[in-house]
Scaffold this motif. Structure first.
Motif, PDB file in Angstrom:
ATOM      1  N   MET A   1      43.202 -32.290  17.933  1.00  0.00           N
ATOM      2  CA  MET A   1      44.186 -33.089  17.256  1.00  0.00           C
ATOM      3  C   MET A   1      43.696 -33.350  15.843  1.00  0.00           C
ATOM      4  O   MET A   1      42.498 -33.402  15.615  1.00  0.00           O
ATOM      5  CB  MET A   1      44.440 -34.326  18.108  1.00  0.00           C
ATOM      6  N   SER A   2      44.623 -33.480  14.923  1.00  0.00           N
ATOM      7  CA  SER A   2      44.210 -33.704  13.538  1.00  0.00           C
ATOM      8  C   SER A   2      45.223 -34.586  12.818  1.00  0.00           C
ATOM      9  O   SER A   2      46.344 -34.776  13.282  1.00  0.00           O
ATOM     10  CB  SER A   2      44.031 -32.384  12.797  1.00  0.00           C
ATOM     11  N   ARG A   3      44.771 -35.084  11.689  1.00  0.00           N
ATOM     12  CA  ARG A   3      45.619 -35.912  10.828  1.00  0.00           C
ATOM     13  C   ARG A   3      45.151 -35.717   9.401  1.00  0.00           C
ATOM     14  O   ARG A   3      43.952 -35.627   9.142  1.00  0.00           O
ATOM     15  CB  ARG A   3      45.493 -37.370  11.223  1.00  0.00           C
ATOM     16  N   THR A   4      46.104 -35.668   8.478  1.00  0.00           N
ATOM     17  CA  THR A   4      45.769 -35.591   7.063  1.00  0.00           C
ATOM     18  C   THR A   4      45.899 -36.977   6.460  1.00  0.00           C
ATOM     19  O   THR A   4      46.917 -37.648   6.612  1.00  0.00           O
ATOM     20  CB  THR A   4      46.674 -34.591   6.325  1.00  0.00           C
ATOM     21  N   VAL A   5      44.813 -37.413   5.807  1.00  0.00           N
ATOM     22  CA  VAL A   5      44.737 -38.731   5.184  1.00  0.00           C
ATOM     23  C   VAL A   5      44.772 -38.535   3.675  1.00  0.00           C
ATOM     24  O   VAL A   5      44.083 -37.658   3.144  1.00  0.00           O
ATOM     25  CB  VAL A   5      43.425 -39.434   5.615  1.00  0.00           C
ATOM     26  N   LYS A   6      45.526 -39.345   2.991  1.00  0.00           N
ATOM     27  CA  LYS A   6      45.677 -39.210   1.535  1.00  0.00           C
ATOM     28  C   LYS A   6      44.543 -39.895   0.787  1.00  0.00           C
ATOM     29  O   LYS A   6      44.765 -40.786  -0.031  1.00  0.00           O
ATOM     30  CB  LYS A   6      47.040 -39.727   1.101  1.00  0.00           C
ATOM     31  N   GLN A   7      43.332 -39.441   1.108  1.00  0.00           N
ATOM     32  CA  GLN A   7      42.116 -39.893   0.433  1.00  0.00           C
ATOM     33  C   GLN A   7      41.147 -38.713   0.401  1.00  0.00           C
ATOM     34  O   GLN A   7      41.157 -37.874   1.307  1.00  0.00           O
ATOM     35  CB  GLN A   7      41.455 -41.058   1.175  1.00  0.00           C
ATOM     36  N   PRO A   8      40.287 -38.645  -0.622  1.00  0.00           N
ATOM     37  CA  PRO A   8      39.299 -37.565  -0.663  1.00  0.00           C
ATOM     38  C   PRO A   8      38.277 -37.690   0.475  1.00  0.00           C
ATOM     39  O   PRO A   8      38.090 -38.764   1.057  1.00  0.00           O
ATOM     40  CB  PRO A   8      38.633 -37.724  -2.032  1.00  0.00           C
ATOM     41  N   VAL A   9      37.591 -36.590   0.766  1.00  0.00           N
ATOM     42  CA  VAL A   9      36.614 -36.535   1.852  1.00  0.00           C
ATOM     43  C   VAL A   9      35.584 -37.653   1.731  1.00  0.00           C
ATOM     44  O   VAL A   9      35.236 -38.295   2.724  1.00  0.00           O
ATOM     45  CB  VAL A   9      35.920 -35.146   1.899  1.00  0.00           C
ATOM     46  N   LYS A  10      35.100 -37.927   0.552  1.00  0.00           N
ATOM     47  CA  LYS A  10      34.062 -38.957   0.356  1.00  0.00           C
ATOM     48  C   LYS A  10      34.538 -40.325   0.848  1.00  0.00           C
ATOM     49  O   LYS A  10      33.782 -41.060   1.488  1.00  0.00           O
ATOM     50  CB  LYS A  10      33.668 -39.011  -1.126  1.00  0.00           C
ATOM     51  N   VAL A  11      35.782 -40.666   0.567  1.00  0.00           N
ATOM     52  CA  VAL A  11      36.325 -41.961   1.005  1.00  0.00           C
ATOM     53  C   VAL A  11      36.421 -41.997   2.525  1.00  0.00           C
ATOM     54  O   VAL A  11      36.024 -42.981   3.165  1.00  0.00           O
ATOM     55  CB  VAL A  11      37.706 -42.229   0.359  1.00  0.00           C
ATOM     56  N   VAL A  12      36.921 -40.916   3.135  1.00  0.00           N
ATOM     57  CA  VAL A  12      37.045 -40.860   4.593  1.00  0.00           C
ATOM     58  C   VAL A  12      35.661 -40.945   5.240  1.00  0.00           C
ATOM     59  O   VAL A  12      35.452 -41.697   6.196  1.00  0.00           O
ATOM     60  CB  VAL A  12      37.794 -39.590   5.031  1.00  0.00           C
ATOM     61  N   TRP A  13      34.702 -40.190   4.706  1.00  0.00           N
ATOM     62  CA  TRP A  13      33.333 -40.232   5.244  1.00  0.00           C
ATOM     63  C   TRP A  13      32.755 -41.645   5.164  1.00  0.00           C
ATOM     64  O   TRP A  13      32.150 -42.129   6.115  1.00  0.00           O
ATOM     65  CB  TRP A  13      32.442 -39.240   4.500  1.00  0.00           C
ATOM     66  N   ASP A  14      32.948 -42.287   4.020  1.00  0.00           N
ATOM     67  CA  ASP A  14      32.424 -43.645   3.851  1.00  0.00           C
ATOM     68  C   ASP A  14      33.028 -44.605   4.887  1.00  0.00           C
ATOM     69  O   ASP A  14      32.332 -45.482   5.394  1.00  0.00           O
ATOM     70  CB  ASP A  14      32.678 -44.155   2.430  1.00  0.00           C
ATOM     71  N   VAL A  15      34.305 -44.430   5.207  1.00  0.00           N
ATOM     72  CA  VAL A  15      34.939 -45.258   6.237  1.00  0.00           C
ATOM     73  C   VAL A  15      34.313 -44.975   7.599  1.00  0.00           C
ATOM     74  O   VAL A  15      34.019 -45.892   8.366  1.00  0.00           O
ATOM     75  CB  VAL A  15      36.470 -45.036   6.259  1.00  0.00           C
ATOM     76  N   LEU A  16      34.082 -43.699   7.918  1.00  0.00           N
ATOM     77  CA  LEU A  16      33.464 -43.352   9.199  1.00  0.00           C
ATOM     78  C   LEU A  16      32.075 -43.971   9.342  1.00  0.00           C
ATOM     79  O   LEU A  16      31.653 -44.296  10.447  1.00  0.00           O
ATOM     80  CB  LEU A  16      33.357 -41.834   9.363  1.00  0.00           C
ATOM     81  N   MET A  17      31.381 -44.166   8.249  1.00  0.00           N
ATOM     82  CA  MET A  17      30.020 -44.701   8.295  1.00  0.00           C
ATOM     83  C   MET A  17      29.966 -46.218   8.399  1.00  0.00           C
ATOM     84  O   MET A  17      28.901 -46.795   8.557  1.00  0.00           O
ATOM     85  CB  MET A  17      29.222 -44.242   7.064  1.00  0.00           C
ATOM     86  N   THR A  18      31.130 -46.877   8.355  1.00  0.00           N
ATOM     87  CA  THR A  18      31.159 -48.326   8.535  1.00  0.00           C
ATOM     88  C   THR A  18      31.123 -48.665  10.026  1.00  0.00           C
ATOM     89  O   THR A  18      31.348 -47.800  10.885  1.00  0.00           O
ATOM     90  CB  THR A  18      32.432 -48.944   7.917  1.00  0.00           C
ATOM     91  N   ASP A  19      30.879 -49.934  10.331  1.00  0.00           N
ATOM     92  CA  ASP A  19      30.930 -50.378  11.726  1.00  0.00           C
ATOM     93  C   ASP A  19      32.310 -50.124  12.325  1.00  0.00           C
ATOM     94  O   ASP A  19      32.426 -49.699  13.482  1.00  0.00           O
ATOM     95  CB  ASP A  19      30.569 -51.851  11.838  1.00  0.00           C
ATOM     96  N   ASP A  20      33.374 -50.379  11.550  1.00  0.00           N
ATOM     97  CA  ASP A  20      34.738 -50.156  12.044  1.00  0.00           C
ATOM     98  C   ASP A  20      35.000 -48.671  12.304  1.00  0.00           C
ATOM     99  O   ASP A  20      35.652 -48.316  13.283  1.00  0.00           O
ATOM    100  CB  ASP A  20      35.774 -50.684  11.050  1.00  0.00           C
ATOM    101  N   GLY A  21      34.496 -47.807  11.435  1.00  0.00           N
ATOM    102  CA  GLY A  21      34.672 -46.367  11.627  1.00  0.00           C
ATOM    103  C   GLY A  21      33.961 -45.872  12.874  1.00  0.00           C
ATOM    104  O   GLY A  21      34.515 -45.105  13.662  1.00  0.00           O
ATOM    105  N   ALA A  22      32.729 -46.332  13.065  1.00  0.00           N
ATOM    106  CA  ALA A  22      31.970 -45.959  14.261  1.00  0.00           C
ATOM    107  C   ALA A  22      32.669 -46.480  15.510  1.00  0.00           C
ATOM    108  O   ALA A  22      32.777 -45.779  16.516  1.00  0.00           O
ATOM    109  CB  ALA A  22      30.543 -46.495  14.176  1.00  0.00           C
ATOM    110  N   GLU A  23      33.181 -47.700  15.445  1.00  0.00           N
ATOM    111  CA  GLU A  23      33.875 -48.282  16.590  1.00  0.00           C
ATOM    112  C   GLU A  23      35.155 -47.515  16.923  1.00  0.00           C
ATOM    113  O   GLU A  23      35.489 -47.330  18.093  1.00  0.00           O
ATOM    114  CB  GLU A  23      34.183 -49.752  16.309  1.00  0.00           C
ATOM    115  N   ALA A  24      35.865 -47.051  15.897  1.00  0.00           N
ATOM    116  CA  ALA A  24      37.074 -46.254  16.134  1.00  0.00           C
ATOM    117  C   ALA A  24      36.746 -44.993  16.923  1.00  0.00           C
ATOM    118  O   ALA A  24      37.508 -44.582  17.800  1.00  0.00           O
ATOM    119  CB  ALA A  24      37.742 -45.892  14.808  1.00  0.00           C
ATOM    120  N   LEU A  25      35.615 -44.381  16.635  1.00  0.00           N
ATOM    121  CA  LEU A  25      35.223 -43.153  17.323  1.00  0.00           C
ATOM    122  C   LEU A  25      34.526 -43.406  18.657  1.00  0.00           C
ATOM    123  O   LEU A  25      34.816 -42.746  19.653  1.00  0.00           O
ATOM    124  CB  LEU A  25      34.292 -42.323  16.437  1.00  0.00           C
TER     125      LEU A  25
END
Length: 119
Positions: A1-25
């Protein structure tokens, strides 16, 4: 499954590295770490980080508890134009303890949460 987010890769990566991003995964209370590091969520799910390639990919084993066989989840980030990122989640080796419908709902909710955190 995939989704396109209207932000550059760096912004998405930074979100994944937050506590909220880790919790989402991974689930409540779990933290992303380096390759080989174990993770545990408050819901009992657990696994091990299998690969960690900044701005590109995170792969981790995933199991509902210590008694089940782990499956494998890959989160891939790909540029989708100058200011967008495709986030792809692949969940493979699903054991009998993980229903396909549950997995689809789980990862759809994770993508929605990550996209929301990116905005």
């Amino acid at each position: 499954m995939s989704r396109t987010v209207k932000q550059p890769v760096k912004v998405v990566w930074d979100v994944l590295m937050t506590d909220d991003g880790a919790e989402a995964l991974l689930g409540p209370g779990a933290k992303l770490g380096a390759k080989g590091q174990s993770w545990h969520s408050h819901s009992g799910r657990e696994g091990v980080i299998r690969s960690f390639h900044p701005l590109e990919q995170i792969r981790f084993s995933y199991r509902s508890n210590a008694a089940t066989t782990p499956s494998l989840v890959a989160v891939n980030l790909k540029p989708a134009g100058d200011e967008a990122t495709e986030i792809e989640i692949q969940h493979s080796n699903l054991g009998p303890d993980i229903e396909r419908t549950w997995a689809l709902d789980r990862w759809s909710a994770a993508l929605e949460r990550i996209e929301s955190d990116c905005l």
